[in-house]
Design an enzyme around this catalytic site. Structure first.
Site, PDB file in Angstrom:
ATOM      1  N   HIS A  35       0.978  -1.182   0.017  1.00  0.00           N
ATOM      2  CA  HIS A  35       0.025   0.008   0.104  1.00  0.00           C
ATOM      3  C   HIS A  35       0.893   1.324  -0.089  1.00  0.00           C
ATOM      4  O   HIS A  35       0.662   2.213  -0.585  1.00  0.00           O
ATOM      5  CB  HIS A  35      -0.851  -0.058   1.147  1.00  0.00           C
ATOM      6  CG  HIS A  35      -1.626  -1.153   1.347  1.00  0.00           C
ATOM      7  ND1 HIS A  35      -1.820  -1.959   2.331  1.00  0.00           N
ATOM      8  CD2 HIS A  35      -3.243  -1.354   0.628  1.00  0.00           C
ATOM      9  CE1 HIS A  35      -2.934  -2.735   2.042  1.00  0.00           C
ATOM     10  NE2 HIS A  35      -3.692  -2.308   1.139  1.00  0.00           N
ATOM     11  N   GLY A 148      -3.214  -2.124  -7.231  1.00  0.00           N
ATOM     12  CA  GLY A 148      -2.215  -3.066  -7.199  1.00  0.00           C
ATOM     13  C   GLY A 148      -2.383  -3.902  -8.225  1.00  0.00           C
ATOM     14  O   GLY A 148      -3.489  -4.516  -8.505  1.00  0.00           O
ATOM     15  N   SER A 186       0.713  -8.832   1.346  1.00  0.00           N
ATOM     16  CA  SER A 186      -0.850  -8.960   1.263  1.00  0.00           C
ATOM     17  C   SER A 186      -1.190  -8.650   2.792  1.00  0.00           C
ATOM     18  O   SER A 186      -0.444  -9.152   3.554  1.00  0.00           O
ATOM     19  CB  SER A 186      -1.206 -10.052   0.898  1.00  0.00           C
ATOM     20  OG  SER A 186      -2.549 -10.548   1.273  1.00  0.00           O
TER      21      SER A 186
END
Ligand code: PAF
Length: 289
Positions: A35, A148, A186
């Site tokens: 992120h 993403g 993740s």
């Protein structure tokens, strides 16, 4: 940095920005380096960077991990602050779904994009994603939004939705961020609790990478089904551990532009993979070109 939870508070901010362009990074929180890379990139794409943090119940199936999905809000806000984000939008479920979710109007992506891969195993998931992303676009009015590439099918669905519904936002993909081992970052990686699970999780990238190496080294055209089967068998054998069950949910070769299945592997192919490592579901993908 401003943290706003309602459309009215965001509107006030938006008015103060006086026509500045907005880059949005939609997230479900539990922010990690992946992120952070999207956010840094978003800051270069517009005058103002906005992050949304919302764990969207509509995209979770009844047996999925909605209630235990991590929600470290203070930590997430600290990360956003450090990265120079201008505003974080943290709506409640009631704010985004004021009339509940039972009879809400939804955005249903076309079946040909959702009938396979994650869509096959997560019925309704992409309707939930497309619906909440359109809500966020309408409320936050970004000119660009960054997603993403790890969630390749999601990216495809969102691009199609914005094109089909004439949503005035440019969708910008960002390459998958990986650990040194190749494991794609993740929010769900934090569920991998033991060293053995973490080791086993690396098999997703190892399979993808070995397929790519084999295709690049081969002078012949390789059959997709045979190659994927033999390499996955080989790698799963290598990572086998008595305390860890790795269960492939899908491993497929598609055309990277259309997501149509391919029989022969080539530079335009993309390999998609999803697997359970014990109870943790992970996905990844890799372009062969
Ligand atoms: O990729 C995610 O985190 C979510 O699916 C998204 C795009 C924020 C929608 O809830």
């Amino acid at each position: 940095m401003r943290v706003v939870a309602t459309p009215a508070d965001y509107d006030e901010l938006y008015t103060q920005w006086q026509g500045k362009t907005v880059a949005l990074v939609p997230t479900m929180g539990a922010l990690h380096e992946g992120h952070m890379a999207l956010i840094r990139y978003a800051r270069q794409l517009a005058d103002v960077a906005v992050v949304s943090i919302f764990v969207n119940p509509l995209q979770f199936g009844p047996t999925e991990d909605l209630s235990r999905y991590p929600r470290p809000l203070e930590q997430d806000l600290g990360i956003c602050r450090e990265l120079g984000v201008d505003a974080v939008f943290t709506p409640s479920v009631d704010t985004l779904y004021p009339a509940g979710m039972a009879n809400v109007t939804t955005v249903v992506p076309p079946e040909n994009l959702t009938e396979h891969f994650c869509g096959e195993f997560r019925p309704g998931h992409f309707t939930g994603v497309a619906t909440v992303v359109l809500k966020l676009f309408n409320l936050l009015r970004p000119s660009v939004a960054v997603f993403g590439e790890k969630d390749a099918q999601q990216l495809m669905v969102i691009r199609k939705m914005t094109r089909d519904l004439h949503v005035p936002v440019t969708i910008v993909p960002y390459p998958t961020v990986r650990e040194e081992s190749g494991l794609a970052l993740s929010s769900r990686n934090r569920y991998l609790q033991t060293e053995a699970e973490q080791q086993a999780a690396r098999c997703l990238y190892r399979i993808l990478n070995r397929i790519r190496e084999q295709v690049q080294a081969s002078e012949q055209r390789l059959d997709a089904k045979t190659t994927l089967e033999s390499i996955s068998r080989q790698v799963l054998g290598e990572v086998a551990h008595p305390d860890v069950t790795v269960c492939l949910q899908y491993l497929e070769a598609v055309d990277k532009n259309t997501f149509a299945p391919v029989q022969i592997l080539g530079p335009d192919s993309k390999i998609l993979i999803a697997a359970y490592v014990n109870q943790v579901r992970l996905i990844d993908n890799l372009d062969l070109g």
